[in-house]
Scaffold this active site. Structure first.
Site, mmCIF file in Angstrom:
data_model
loop_
_atom_site.group_PDB
_atom_site.id
_atom_site.type_symbol
_atom_site.label_atom_id
_atom_site.label_comp_id
_atom_site.label_asym_id
_atom_site.label_seq_id
_atom_site.Cartn_x
_atom_site.Cartn_y
_atom_site.Cartn_z
ATOM 1 N N PRO A 297 0.826 -1.226 0.000
ATOM 2 C CA PRO A 297 0.000 0.000 0.000
ATOM 3 C C PRO A 297 0.852 1.264 0.000
ATOM 4 O O PRO A 297 0.465 2.271 -0.597
ATOM 5 C CB PRO A 297 -0.821 -0.131 1.291
ATOM 6 C CG PRO A 297 -0.876 -1.600 1.558
ATOM 7 C CD PRO A 297 0.448 -2.129 1.113
ATOM 8 N N CYS A 298 2.021 1.186 0.655
ATOM 9 C CA CYS A 298 2.914 2.351 0.657
ATOM 10 C C CYS A 298 3.431 2.634 -0.748
ATOM 11 O O CYS A 298 3.432 3.787 -1.209
ATOM 12 C CB CYS A 298 4.105 2.108 1.576
ATOM 13 S SG CYS A 298 3.708 1.743 3.292
ATOM 14 N N ARG A 299 3.849 1.587 -1.430
ATOM 15 C CA ARG A 299 4.388 1.747 -2.777
ATOM 16 C C ARG A 299 3.308 2.235 -3.738
ATOM 17 O O ARG A 299 3.576 3.028 -4.649
ATOM 18 C CB ARG A 299 4.982 0.425 -3.268
ATOM 19 C CG ARG A 299 6.084 -0.147 -2.375
ATOM 20 C CD ARG A 299 7.332 0.708 -2.356
ATOM 21 N NE ARG A 299 7.988 0.757 -3.645
ATOM 22 C CZ ARG A 299 8.860 -0.157 -4.090
ATOM 23 N NH1 ARG A 299 9.171 -1.201 -3.323
ATOM 24 N NH2 ARG A 299 9.441 -0.021 -5.260
#
Length: 395
Positions: A297-299
């Protein structure tokens, strides 16, 4: 800080204890396109938000009858067998309702439609959901168009893309505002207290669950709306008791949020090993972005942050990336691959990093936006929410 999230979509019930004058409520159901053998009548008490089955019945030739006793108007959900979601919801504004359910011809696990007769409040609830969902679909489509154009522009410069993206975001913002105004108007005009609370919960749950710029009603607006409903329906015990519960929840939420507090300082090494402190960013608006190369999700969120940084860095906006990686090579490769052109720090201790208990977050991505004086003014900004916040700061 996300605003009050105290009702789940489609599964809200207002229950109270007033006296012993319970009234029998009957649901006569008919369902087609299903192999289900059992129907259940569910109630979700406002205190626990945990579904409670109050009756069940065998389905014979597509029909069933469910009954329960209730002290006052509430929302009831009908569930079939072990399906994950209720197939319909009704309000007990009358002693008996007739319910027709059509399950999907392609997917019999999901309802295609349902119709309610003899219950004005139930019909109004269904009408509200259909209108709300139609408006929400338009908002989602607009936001997705903006995201797609932005992604394409990041890969290959497209002439006029920036102005088109800005126009789409402005349209999404207008659609979000219109949806909020529509909901507030429906809450105020509702002729049933359970319906009013359902509409309020439906909006809040949707707004808190989307990264599309749909703003939840703030705590003062929620309390004001509940005050109006309480005055309109003074004998509804559950609504009267809800205000106190929400005030307690608001206080607890305010105690947990970082907004309005000074950002705790920390010092961590950057990619070259040089120590960098958060305090060195004072005088700027800085987004402290907690992430990691292994966090999908961060990427996925990184392109949004890159776009925001490129747009506002010349206006005094900075970012400090704080990675919860434990492998230096993976961390540095992710920085290069995602084009994260701002200061990055990490002690490579993953969840053992002291910044985790310092900022009290239990998952990533997570971020806080800090003003030039070092005070946190927003947290958890993702997608269009970050763009909208920065646009308000840097008009």
């Amino acid at each position: 800080m996300k605003q009050l999230l105290w009702m789940a979509i489609g599964v809200v019930i207002l229950a109270g204890c007033k006296d012993d004058h319970k009234k029998l409520f009957t649901v006569n159901g008919n369902v087609v396109n299903t192999q289900a053998k059992k129907a259940y009548l569910e109630e979700v008490p406002v205190a626990s938000m945990q579904p409670v089955i109050v009756d069940s019945a065998d389905i014979g030739n597509g029909t069933f009858t469910l009954k329960t006793e209730a002290l006052e108007d509430a929302i009831y959900n009908i569930r079939l067998d072990e399906l994950d979601f209720p197939v319909a919801s009704v309000i007990n504004d009358v002693p008996e309702v007739d319910l027709s359910i059509t399950m999907g011809s392609k997917n019999p696990q999901l309802p295609e439609k349902f119709d309610v007769k003899n219950s004005p409040a139930s019909e109004a609830m269904k009408t509200f959901m259909l209108a709300f969902n139609e408006k929400m679909i338009r908002l989602v489509n607009t936001a997705h168009k903006a995201d797609s154009l932005r992604a394409a522009n990041n890969l290959k410069a497209i002439k006029g893309a920036d102005s088109s993206i800005t126009a789409l975001r402005q349209t999404a913002k207008q659609e979000g505002t219109a949806l909020k105004e529509f909901t507030v108007g429906e809450i105020k005009k509702a002729v049933n207290p359970a319906l009013s609370m359902f509409e309020l919960g439906y909006y809040q749950s949707t707004a808190n669950g989307q990264g599309l710029g749909l703003d939840p009603l703030d705590n003062k607006q929620v309390i004001a709306l509940i005050d109006e409903v309480t005055k309109k329906f003074p004998n509804h015990v559950a609504v009267a008791g809800l205000k106190l519960n929400l005030q307690q929840e608001i206080q607890a939420a305010e105690d947990r949020t970082w907004i309005g507090k000074q950002a705790p300082d920390f010092t961590l090494p950057d990619v070259s090993g040089k120590p960098v402190s958060l305090n060195s960013f004072k005088g700027q608006y800085v987004l402290v972005d907690f992430w990691a190369s292994w966090c999908r999700p961060c990427r996925a969120e990184n392109p949004n942050i890159v776009a925001a940084f490129n747009k506002y860095k010349s206006k005094g906006f900075a970012i400090l990336g704080v990675s919860l990686d434990d492998d230096a090579t993976s961390w540095k490769n992710a920085i290069q691959n995602d084009k994260l052109a701002w200061t990055q720090v990490s002690d490579l201790k993953k969840w053992e990093s002291p910044v985790v208990p310092m900022y009290k977050f239990g998952g990533i991505p997570f971020n806080v936006l800090i003003d030039p004086q070092g005070k946190i003014i927003a947290e958890g900004l993702r997608g269009i929410d970050l763009e909208n916040k920065l646009a308000a700061i840097f008009p």
